[in-house]
Write a protein that holds these residues in place. Structure first.
Motif, PDB file in Angstrom:
ATOM      1  N   ILE A 138     -81.447 -52.430 -25.063  1.00 11.71           N
ATOM      2  CA  ILE A 138     -81.570 -53.871 -24.832  1.00 11.71           C
ATOM      3  C   ILE A 138     -80.398 -54.305 -23.966  1.00 11.71           C
ATOM      4  O   ILE A 138     -79.235 -54.102 -24.331  1.00 11.71           O
ATOM      5  N   CYS A 140     -78.538 -57.507 -21.945  1.00 13.71           N
ATOM      6  CA  CYS A 140     -78.455 -58.970 -21.936  1.00 13.71           C
ATOM      7  C   CYS A 140     -77.795 -59.438 -20.647  1.00 13.71           C
ATOM      8  O   CYS A 140     -76.661 -59.059 -20.347  1.00 13.71           O
ATOM      9  N   VAL A 239     -85.705 -53.676 -22.961  1.00 15.00           N
ATOM     10  CA  VAL A 239     -85.835 -55.136 -23.025  1.00 15.00           C
ATOM     11  C   VAL A 239     -84.796 -55.748 -22.090  1.00 15.00           C
ATOM     12  O   VAL A 239     -83.600 -55.457 -22.194  1.00 15.00           O
ATOM     13  N   LEU A 241     -83.164 -58.930 -21.608  1.00 22.31           N
ATOM     14  CA  LEU A 241     -82.925 -60.181 -22.339  1.00 22.31           C
ATOM     15  C   LEU A 241     -82.145 -61.126 -21.438  1.00 22.31           C
ATOM     16  O   LEU A 241     -80.959 -60.904 -21.171  1.00 22.31           O
ATOM     17  N   VAL A 279     -87.527 -60.975 -21.948  1.00 22.38           N
ATOM     18  CA  VAL A 279     -87.394 -62.017 -22.967  1.00 22.38           C
ATOM     19  C   VAL A 279     -86.403 -63.045 -22.438  1.00 22.38           C
ATOM     20  O   VAL A 279     -85.227 -62.734 -22.230  1.00 22.38           O
ATOM     21  N   CYS A 402     -86.786 -58.914 -29.782  1.00 23.19           N
ATOM     22  CA  CYS A 402     -86.277 -57.858 -28.906  1.00 23.19           C
ATOM     23  C   CYS A 402     -86.434 -56.470 -29.525  1.00 23.19           C
ATOM     24  O   CYS A 402     -86.825 -55.518 -28.847  1.00 23.19           O
ATOM     25  N   LYS A 405     -89.906 -55.159 -29.331  1.00 15.90           N
ATOM     26  CA  LYS A 405     -90.334 -54.808 -27.981  1.00 15.90           C
ATOM     27  C   LYS A 405     -89.506 -53.687 -27.360  1.00 15.90           C
ATOM     28  O   LYS A 405     -89.738 -53.308 -26.212  1.00 15.90           O
ATOM     29  N   ALA A 406     -88.536 -53.162 -28.106  1.00 12.32           N
ATOM     30  CA  ALA A 406     -87.650 -52.120 -27.570  1.00 12.32           C
ATOM     31  C   ALA A 406     -88.321 -50.753 -27.648  1.00 12.32           C
ATOM     32  O   ALA A 406     -87.985 -49.908 -28.485  1.00 12.32           O
TER      33      ALA A 406
END
Length: 419
Positions: A138, A140, A239, A241, A279, A402, A405-406
């Motif tokens: 993930i 960000c 993901v 993010l 996301v 998250c 969906k990872a």
């Protein structure tokens, strides 16, 4: 005014509560594990740089970064530190995050089975006999000073895994990786008992976390650096993010101009078929969503697609799966607005695996009173349980979305080989 401290163990025993009770509910199937090397060593730092701009050097002794020295100065290496050194090209940082990843013994992350694990329906197994976990990631990203690092730290039931800045200027440079990760709890055994008594092996997920340099930083950021970081994260993550403040409107698309670079660097649908789920989180979101013409109130994602991204009516949006089914005759989306907006919209709705939009209310005290400016600059020092229930609930919703969906990162032309 000092931030409120977390309850001690004695406080918790007396009913004071656990600072991490929220994430234990949302992430009940995961454990936070340190990324242990083959030599058994664990990093003393909570995060390490993975990629840095060429104009930035890394000091492994202090785990800090500094502008590169210019020629003829008086720095440690004969140069003087200067902010005039600008090079947006990213390099893989030695003696830091990459070395940690290269040295990980994935099976060593799997603890031995214990009798307590029987309630999960798993049989006993030794870590050496278990399959290595699938790797997810993930990342960000978003404008600087919008709370990315705090949000990402909460995945690991912490508030300071990734450093938070105290001033107006951005704190993070390049891309940093957490030295701990989320490991699916089935990793405690990895062998699941079937209904007929047979054993079926399942590979647990190991979720890595990447914190990225903030966009639009007037001192450090450039469009080129934003684009490079976004491209790297789109290739490395499960993901994507994206964290921003304010409300969903067409102006918010300007902060996603980096997506146009992704489309151009990965030409053709074949090149973009492995892009992650997207996301989009709107921080400090408090406005009430309007009602739809046909009745009922908009959801945030539905409003974003229907009223902001505004694809033409001949394109059908699948709200359940977050995908856009394109008109076969035309073969591509058309968005109202300028060409750059249209390309950004098409990338969001067509290229990424899925598209979701979530809102997070402003952080506040548990009683609802807003934080004062001093506390707002030191939120990593505030006990998580001292935040308002509404804020914690919104953050938990982001974490859960998250993690769900990872998907495991894959290699190969068909994306059928897990890393």
């Amino acid at each position: 005014m000092e931030p409120s401290p977390c309850p001690t163990a004695a406080d918790a025993a007396a009913g004071g509560g656990d600072c991490n009770v929220d994430e234990s509910d949302v992430l009940s199937d995961y454990d936070v594990v340190p990324l242990t090397g083959r030599d058994g060593k664990i990093s003393e730092h909570k995060s390490l740089p993975l990629f840095l701009p060429r104009g930035i050097r890394y000091d492994a002794a202090t785990n800090t970064v500094h502008p590169s020295a210019s020629d003829g100065g008086a720095g440690d290496d004969g140069g003087e530190y200067s902010l005039d050194v600008v090079d947006d090209e990213l390099y893989l940082v030695p003696n830091a995050g990459h070395d940690m990843l290269s040295n990980i013994d994935a099976r060593a992350l799997l603890p031995s089975a214990t009798p307590q694990n029987s309630r999960f329906g798993f049989a006993r197994a030794k870590p050496s006999s278990l399959p290595a976990p699938d790797v997810s990631c993930i990342a960000c990203l978003g404008p600087f000073r919008t709370g990315k690092s705090l949000l990402l730290s909460r995945f690991l039931q912490s508030s300071d895994t990734f450093k938070l800045g105290r001033t107006l200027e951005g704190c993070t440079r390049g891309i940093w990786i957490g030295t701990s990760a989320l490991l699916e709890r089935q990793a405690l055994t990895g062998v699941k008992s079937g209904n007929n008594g047979s054993e079926s092996r399942e590979r647990p997920r190991l979720i890595l976390l990447l914190d990225c340099e903030g966009m639009d930083d007037p001192v450090n950021g450039t469009n080129e650096s934003n684009a490079r970081i976004s491209l790297v994260c789109s290739l490395l993550s499960s993901v994507f993010l994206f964290n921003s403040t304010g409300r969903p409107d067409r102006g918010s698309l300007q902060s996603l101009s980096c997506l146009q670079t992704i489309r151009r660097r990965l030409p053709g649908e074949r090149g973009r078929q492995s892009l992650p789920s997207f996301v989009w989180v709107f921080r400090d979101f408090f406005l009430r969503l309007p009602n739809k013409k046909g009745g009922g109130q908009y959801g945030l994602r539905e409003y974003m697609v229907d009223r902001v991204l505004n694809p033409t009516i001949s394109d059908s949006v699948d709200e359940e799966g977050g995908q856009v089914r394109r008109n076969k005759k035309r073969g591509r989306l058309r968005a109202k607005g300028n060409n750059d907006d249209a390309e950004t919209v098409e990338c969001l709705l067509s290229d990424f695996r899925s598209f979701d939009t979530l809102g997070v209310r402003s952080p506040a005290h548990s009683g609802g009173a807003p934080f004062d400016p001093c506390d707002m600059s030191r939120l990593d020092e505030v006990c998580w349980q001292k935040f308002s229930r509404e804020f914690r609930s919104d953050v938990m919703n982001v974490l859960q979305t998250c993690v769900e969906k990872a998907d495991p990162l894959c290699l190969g032309d068909n994306g059928d080989e897990s890393i």
